[in-house]
Design an enzyme around this catalytic site. Sequence first.
Site, PDB file in Angstrom:
ATOM      1  N   LYS A 111      15.103  28.249   3.149  1.00  0.00           N
ATOM      2  CA  LYS A 111      13.908  28.946   3.632  1.00  0.00           C
ATOM      3  C   LYS A 111      14.219  29.580   4.973  1.00  0.00           C
ATOM      4  O   LYS A 111      14.769  28.930   5.864  1.00  0.00           O
ATOM      5  CB  LYS A 111      12.757  27.920   3.796  1.00  0.00           C
ATOM      6  CG  LYS A 111      11.462  28.535   4.265  1.00  0.00           C
ATOM      7  CD  LYS A 111      10.683  29.123   3.107  1.00  0.00           C
ATOM      8  CE  LYS A 111       9.608  30.083   3.530  1.00  0.00           C
ATOM      9  NZ  LYS A 111      10.086  31.499   3.652  1.00  0.00           N
ATOM     10  N   GLN A 132      17.581  27.670  11.983  1.00  0.00           N
ATOM     11  CA  GLN A 132      16.513  27.480  10.994  1.00  0.00           C
ATOM     12  C   GLN A 132      16.579  26.093  10.347  1.00  0.00           C
ATOM     13  O   GLN A 132      15.556  25.503  10.016  1.00  0.00           O
ATOM     14  CB  GLN A 132      16.627  28.580   9.921  1.00  0.00           C
ATOM     15  CG  GLN A 132      15.348  28.851   9.155  1.00  0.00           C
ATOM     16  CD  GLN A 132      14.360  29.729   9.911  1.00  0.00           C
ATOM     17  OE1 GLN A 132      14.749  30.703  10.533  1.00  0.00           O
ATOM     18  NE2 GLN A 132      13.091  29.376   9.876  1.00  0.00           N
ATOM     19  N   LYS A 135      14.985  23.742  12.839  1.00  0.00           N
ATOM     20  CA  LYS A 135      13.580  24.142  13.008  1.00  0.00           C
ATOM     21  C   LYS A 135      12.757  23.695  11.801  1.00  0.00           C
ATOM     22  O   LYS A 135      11.690  23.093  11.940  1.00  0.00           O
ATOM     23  CB  LYS A 135      13.514  25.663  13.138  1.00  0.00           C
ATOM     24  CG  LYS A 135      12.115  26.221  13.370  1.00  0.00           C
ATOM     25  CD  LYS A 135      11.995  27.720  13.135  1.00  0.00           C
ATOM     26  CE  LYS A 135      12.987  28.565  13.881  1.00  0.00           C
ATOM     27  NZ  LYS A 135      12.570  29.988  13.978  1.00  0.00           N
ATOM     28  N   LYS A 147      18.919  32.284   6.371  1.00  0.00           N
ATOM     29  CA  LYS A 147      18.502  33.509   7.036  1.00  0.00           C
ATOM     30  C   LYS A 147      19.213  34.672   6.365  1.00  0.00           C
ATOM     31  O   LYS A 147      20.264  34.478   5.745  1.00  0.00           O
ATOM     32  CB  LYS A 147      18.903  33.469   8.518  1.00  0.00           C
ATOM     33  CG  LYS A 147      18.048  34.360   9.371  1.00  0.00           C
ATOM     34  CD  LYS A 147      16.781  33.648   9.790  1.00  0.00           C
ATOM     35  CE  LYS A 147      15.866  34.537  10.589  1.00  0.00           C
ATOM     36  NZ  LYS A 147      14.808  33.743  11.234  1.00  0.00           N
ATOM     37  N   GLY A 186       9.642  37.193   6.395  1.00  0.00           N
ATOM     38  CA  GLY A 186       9.878  38.220   7.408  1.00  0.00           C
ATOM     39  C   GLY A 186      10.596  37.692   8.636  1.00  0.00           C
ATOM     40  O   GLY A 186      10.779  36.490   8.821  1.00  0.00           O
ATOM     41  N   ASP A 187      11.016  38.626   9.468  1.00  0.00           N
ATOM     42  CA  ASP A 187      11.564  38.361  10.797  1.00  0.00           C
ATOM     43  C   ASP A 187      11.520  39.726  11.498  1.00  0.00           C
ATOM     44  O   ASP A 187      10.737  40.596  11.068  1.00  0.00           O
ATOM     45  CB  ASP A 187      13.006  37.810  10.690  1.00  0.00           C
ATOM     46  CG  ASP A 187      13.483  37.166  11.984  1.00  0.00           C
ATOM     47  OD1 ASP A 187      13.085  36.028  12.279  1.00  0.00           O
ATOM     48  OD2 ASP A 187      14.243  37.801  12.742  1.00  0.00           O
ATOM     49  N   THR A 230       3.156  32.318  13.935  1.00  0.00           N
ATOM     50  CA  THR A 230       4.198  32.066  14.951  1.00  0.00           C
ATOM     51  C   THR A 230       3.597  32.140  16.355  1.00  0.00           C
ATOM     52  O   THR A 230       3.845  31.267  17.197  1.00  0.00           O
ATOM     53  CB  THR A 230       5.376  33.052  14.797  1.00  0.00           C
ATOM     54  OG1 THR A 230       5.715  33.146  13.418  1.00  0.00           O
ATOM     55  CG2 THR A 230       6.584  32.608  15.587  1.00  0.00           C
ATOM     56  N   SER A 398       4.647  29.415   6.323  1.00  0.00           N
ATOM     57  CA  SER A 398       5.324  29.885   5.102  1.00  0.00           C
ATOM     58  C   SER A 398       5.434  28.742   4.084  1.00  0.00           C
ATOM     59  O   SER A 398       5.245  28.948   2.881  1.00  0.00           O
ATOM     60  CB  SER A 398       6.732  30.392   5.429  1.00  0.00           C
ATOM     61  OG  SER A 398       6.712  31.741   5.811  1.00  0.00           O
TER      62      SER A 398
HETATM   63  N1  GLU Z   1      11.497  34.435  10.688  1.00  0.00           N
HETATM   64  C1  GLU Z   1      10.673  33.310  11.011  1.00  0.00           C
HETATM   65  C2  GLU Z   1      11.504  32.291  11.759  1.00  0.00           C
HETATM   66  O1  GLU Z   1      12.373  32.651  12.518  1.00  0.00           O
HETATM   67  C3  GLU Z   1       9.890  32.787   9.819  1.00  0.00           C
HETATM   68  C4  GLU Z   1      10.692  32.438   8.613  1.00  0.00           C
HETATM   69  C5  GLU Z   1       9.849  32.097   7.374  1.00  0.00           C
HETATM   70  O2  GLU Z   1       8.641  32.243   7.394  1.00  0.00           O
HETATM   71  O3  GLU Z   1      10.479  31.679   6.378  1.00  0.00           O
HETATM   72  O4  GLU Z   1      11.313  31.107  11.675  1.00  0.00           O
END
Ligand code: GLU
Length: 466
Positions: A111, A132, A135, A147, A186-187, A230, A398
């Site tokens: 994810k 990630q 996190k 990612k 997204g990012d 976020t 998400s």
């Molecule tokens: N891009 C966001 C992050 O850096 C969200 C990633 C997501 O929703 O999967 O955590």
Amino acid sequence: MLGGFISKKYFDRKRVVFVSNAKSYIESVKDTIQRRDPNQTEFQEAAFTVLDTLEPVLDKHPEYIKANLLERLVEPERAIQFRVPWQSDDGQFHVNRGFRVQFNSAIGPYKGGLRLHPSVSLDVVKFLGFEQVLKNSLTGLPIGGAKGGSDFNPKGKSDSEVMRFCQSFMTELQRHIGPDLDVPAGDIGVGGREIGFLFGAYKRLNGYQNGVLTGKGLTFGGSLARPEATGFGLLYYTHAMLKALGDTLTNKKIKVSGAGNVATYAIQKATEYGATVITCSDSDGYVYDPNGIDFKLVKQIKEVERGRIKEYAQRVETAEYHDGSVWDFDINYDIALPCATQNEISKDQAKLIAKDRVKYVCEGANMPSVPDAIATYRDNNIYYGPAKAANAGGVAVSALEMSQNSERLSWSFETVDNRLHDIMDNIFEISEAADKEYQLNQDYQAGANIAGFEKVAQTMMAQGLV
Ligand code: GLU
């Protein structure tokens, strides 16, 4: 050779320095990273920053050293690179590079977001994927880390060019993702418009599976409060940190950098908490308004009109615009919330943050402070909330979108927002608990690294040699 990590003595100038088993193991893993990918400097920065905080955990768990857990943790399970050919409106053919790094699936399906920006490379995607993993672990939800993205620059492109790019990108990416396998989102450069195009392309190839992407539109499986998550989450985390330190957000002066999705909703929530956000920025310059930035106007200019932040000052009398970095702007304030991009705060800019009497830095962007800037915060007793904890709200919601998709239901805004708030409180609490357990003296960065790592480490151990 793992048996080699016995305690060693090194001569350092005239002193004999004792190097622990854990320390020498960590140094050897750092050497391996450096040797394998000497040019991946962003990944090295992210990995070394985490590894350097794990010594006390390894001292307590020598079995992790025996199992060579760290070398496995820093190596992605899979890294995919592919060609993305697309045609611009003037008929020319272009080729960009696409990436998906599936870093770690110990605690759930891969994810993490997709980034469209000219700076995207395997190095950048690896650094983001590594962050990630920890996190996502901190959120307490069952999601592994990944990612992806491309060096495609969406700036100045028409809607149809962006659509054609997204369709070509998904033609390849679709082979590697799925609702229980890997769920992108997204990012930077990927918002609701791009997720819509990517979803449409996936659907044409595989049929309707709404759990394959998150950040979707509300009419096809998106979650309420995902766009806000976020930015709101960053403020819930900051609120929790201040509360633990006997402080509040009321009447605080805040500098925000960025003007995208994270910054916009951070400004909204900070204002709701009674703080005044005095700045926001884009890659050209920054806006300063002592009366407080209006998040609705930022959203209108950046998201709806796709304009530049300079236009904000043309529409608001009390606002001024300046070229350059907001972190070079010298003014006293209380809280810094970097919400733009990686390495946006240098060591010298961190020194200015300290001089400007800032007490707290909490990160909305991924890795916005260079390692020397973080050291400067510590030297100046500035409390620091690292990105992997402070900006985890986006990916957390998400994961809640995935839950809603699985049960084919939609939750109310309030339900999602309340869960987000609880998750962010919990992230601060477990980071603080790790900080206390290992007596780190309010080092919430090390606390977050350790809390995120421990869950992934225990799981990898339970799953055998993975
Ligand atoms: N891009 C966001 C992050 O850096 C969200 C990633 C997501 O929703 O999967 O955590």
